[in-house]
Design a protein around this motif. Structure first.
Motif, mmCIF file in Angstrom:
data_model
loop_
_atom_site.group_PDB
_atom_site.id
_atom_site.type_symbol
_atom_site.label_atom_id
_atom_site.label_comp_id
_atom_site.label_asym_id
_atom_site.label_seq_id
_atom_site.Cartn_x
_atom_site.Cartn_y
_atom_site.Cartn_z
ATOM 1 N N LYS A 1 0.824 -1.213 0.000
ATOM 2 C CA LYS A 1 0.000 0.000 0.000
ATOM 3 C C LYS A 1 0.860 1.267 0.000
ATOM 4 N N LYS A 2 1.970 1.220 0.768
ATOM 5 C CA LYS A 2 2.866 2.384 0.821
ATOM 6 C C LYS A 2 4.309 1.907 0.707
ATOM 7 N N TRP A 3 5.134 2.748 0.123
ATOM 8 C CA TRP A 3 6.529 2.376 -0.083
ATOM 9 C C TRP A 3 7.371 3.635 -0.231
ATOM 10 N N GLU A 4 8.675 3.465 -0.100
ATOM 11 C CA GLU A 4 9.601 4.587 -0.283
ATOM 12 C C GLU A 4 10.938 4.069 -0.778
ATOM 13 N N ILE A 5 11.601 4.875 -1.619
ATOM 14 C CA ILE A 5 12.951 4.549 -2.096
ATOM 15 C C ILE A 5 13.956 5.194 -1.147
ATOM 16 N N LEU A 6 14.867 4.397 -0.598
ATOM 17 C CA LEU A 6 15.904 4.947 0.281
ATOM 18 C C LEU A 6 16.944 5.713 -0.538
ATOM 19 N N ASP A 7 17.616 6.663 0.108
ATOM 20 C CA ASP A 7 18.586 7.508 -0.614
ATOM 21 C C ASP A 7 19.955 6.841 -0.763
ATOM 22 N N HIS A 8 20.062 5.566 -0.349
ATOM 23 C CA HIS A 8 21.333 4.833 -0.482
ATOM 24 C C HIS A 8 21.027 3.349 -0.636
#
Length: 612
Positions: free
Chosen positions: A572-579
């Protein structure tokens, strides 16, 4: 308890009662039998240098005698802190022939953990690859009272505590002059139940545990491969796997039993280039290597665009269809077969050529290979045989055979060993390869080994009617949503890796939550290529992966993933990490396994925000 013992393979298991006594004798026998055949090949300057079994045997004898001159006695530990290279193998074989026990340390292990491992193992001598490894030892010399000598492959020596490999060989020469025949005598004195290796598991939680593996475990691993006629002297292995990992050690054992030559280079960034040069017939690897290769090939074709991309996609559409018909035992229609032959020349042959063009099969281990990626390679004429095991059973428990395999499974038990399914669908193992226990940890040993010799693996699995094992996940990794539905993160994560060629890691969360969420990291190499093709050349990795264009692209892949999942599993929700996750950041173990708890702790507020 539900016990479902796997059927015995067709190979007569009586070979276990007649195995070579120990690794040292196994090596000396191989040197005698294959003296003038190529044993090892390794980079030297701009080219590759080759040595015969006799040449390797002579040097190992000198180094083993050098260890004896330093006072190494039966089962005393000798550390090796080094990347994969020819000298690592020489050092290990020398320890075996001196009746010592090799203790392995990943070159990426920090100084604190390196000190802990070498101290807990009470290592008397340590082989240190270079100045970086030496620095870890000198910084904590006071905490290493048992270490009397450090032997370096390429680092600076001090003529006292730190000596070079040549210096050790010279000590061996002097010792051999006074004790002729001592190495053969020492080798023959080693009992099968004697300690051979102490490998510290790079566990995803807590201090590493030392796994005590015996000579008979390694001899069995190699012999069990040899008796199945999987490999022989005509094969050529390319070896890059970390030798501190038990998977790498299995392949060394197989070489001693089967007699094939091995080309060695531990530089991961050189794997594909080296495959083209070495042209091996087989290679062992972790799934991440196949995922990266798959992603690279697919994204390169997408960048070509136009007719080339269309031909590429059509080729795999046809290839997968033909492959499925063949695996089902059905005939391939004439026109489809004609198309397949054309695409084999235009597309598949070029894919095979990237890996040297001579590969009979790859062996995948240490984690689950996505079935769709396995099928993709198979459609191109590249067979990936999955195997299964863990450090606690000397790495090899089950493996598919080149002439008898089932994709999506990890194969049947090695001949002479057993697999069964216990309570909670836990995979249980028993056989000559099982560890003697954890070093200095009797309570942990008692939890893991039953009184009648079965090893608790902590993995969930199932056995089919033919004894082929399928791993369905780690028992501890299963979680339940607040709605009462069970979710197996590895299965979802694996699916995404087959869909998205840019992904590096995809981690699923949602225990006791009302929906499932994910943290995503992208492969730096793949994203550098994407940035060049999409007007972001020169931008930092963080800026690229956080851009709206990348977010939209990854969102489309997540949407595609969700169409393949049960409703309660959808992201349902997700995010791309900056590393990307790294060993240095502490988010990966040295064997490239994700420390899920560390990633979760590091991103606690982000995960909480998904549910706030």
């Amino acid at each position: 308890m539900t016990a479902q013992a796997s059927p015995s393979p067709s190979v007569d298991a009586s070979f276990v009662d007649h195995m070579t006594q120990n690794v040292a004798v196994q090596f000396l026998d191989r040197v005698a039998a294959s003296a003038d055949h190529e044993a090892y090949r390794f980079p030297r300057g701009e080219g590759w240098e080759s040595v015969t079994w006799r040449q390797a045997g002579d040097l190992v004898e000198r180094l083993a005698a050098g260890l004896l001159s330093l006072g190494i006695q039966s089962e005393q530990r000798v550390g090796i802190a080094s990347a994969t290279r020819y000298e690592w193998i020489l050092a290990d074989l020398a320890v075996m022939c001196a009746a010592g026990a090799t203790t392995t340390v990943y070159p990426t292990t920090n100084a604190e953990d390196t000190t802990y491992i070498l101290s807990d193992a009470e290592c008397r001598v340590v082989f240190a690859e270079d100045d970086d490894q030496i620095a870890k030892l000198t910084a904590n010399k006071a905490e290493l009272p048992h270490v009397s000598k450090v032997v370096t492959f390429t680092g600076k020596t001090d003529g006292d505590w730190v000596i070079g490999l040549d210096d050790l060989a010279k000590l061996g020469d002097a010792y051999l002059a006074e004790h002729p025949g001592v190495i053969e005598e020492t080798a023959k004195s080693i009992a099968p139940d004697q300690l051979a290796t102490l490998i510290y598991t790079s566990g995803t939680t807590g201090r590493p545990k030392g796994v005590r593996l015996l000579h008979k475990s390694w001899v069995y691993e190699g012999t069990a491969i040899q008796v199945q006629d999987i490999l022989d002297e005509s094969d050529l292995q390319f070896l890059w796997l970390p030798m501190a990992h038990s998977f790498g050690k299995v392949l060394l054992s197989a070489q001693l039993a089967c007699g094939f030559a091995t080309a060695i280079d531990g530089r991961v960034d050189k794997i594909v280039e080296n495959l083209g040069i070495v042209k091996p017939t087989f290679m062992g690897a972790a799934p991440r290597i196949f995922e990266k290769a798959y992603g690279r090939i697919v994204t390169m074709q997408a960048a070509e665009g136009g007719a080339k991309e269309k031909i590429f996609k059509k080729a795999f559409e046809v290839g997968l269809k033909v492959d499925e018909l063949k695996r089902q035992g059905k005939s391939v229609p004439f026109l489809l077969n004609l198309q397949h032959g054309l695409f084999d020349k235009l597309v598949f042959s070029k894919v095979r050529e990237r890996f040297g063009g001579r590969v009979r099969f790859f062996i995948s281990g240490s984690a689950a290979l996505n079935p769709e990626i396995g099928a993709w390679f198979h459609a191109a004429g590249i067979l990936i045989l999955e195997g299964y095991g863990m450090t606690e059973n000397a790495a090899g428990a089950t493996v598919n055979h080149p002439d008898d395999y089932k994709m999506g499974t990890v194969g049947p038990a090695l001949p002479g060993a057993e697999v069964k399914i216990g309570e909670n669908d836990e995979v249980m193992l028993r056989g000559p390869h099982i560890m003697a226990g954890y070093h200095n940890l009797p309570e942990e040993t008692a939890k893991t080994l039953t009184e009648d010799g079965w090893l608790h693996t902590g993995d969930k699995g199932s056995l089919d009617a033919d004894g082929f094992l399928t791993i369905t996940g780690r028992i501890k990794e299963l979680f339940k949503t607040s709605g009462g539905k069970y979710v197996a993160p590895p299965a979802i994560e694996s699916k995404f890796k087959a869909i998205c060629p840019y992904v590096s890691q995809f981690l699923v969360f949602g225990s006791e939550r009302n929906f499932v969420s994910a943290l995503i990291t992208l492969d730096p190499d793949a994203m550098a290529g994407w940035a060049e093709e999409n007007g972001q050349a020169g931008a930092s990795y963080t800026d690229v992966v956080k851009s709206d264009a990348v977010h939209t692209m990854i969102g489309a892949y997540v949407d595609e993933l969700n169409t393949k999942l049960n409703r309660w599993e959808t992201i349902k929700k997700w995010e791309i990490l900056d590393h990307d996750l790294t060993i240095e950041s502490g988010e990966l173990t040295p064997s490239m396994k994700v420390k899920r708890n560390v990633v979760e702790d590091n991103n606690k507020s982000l995960i909480e925000s998904f549910y706030s």
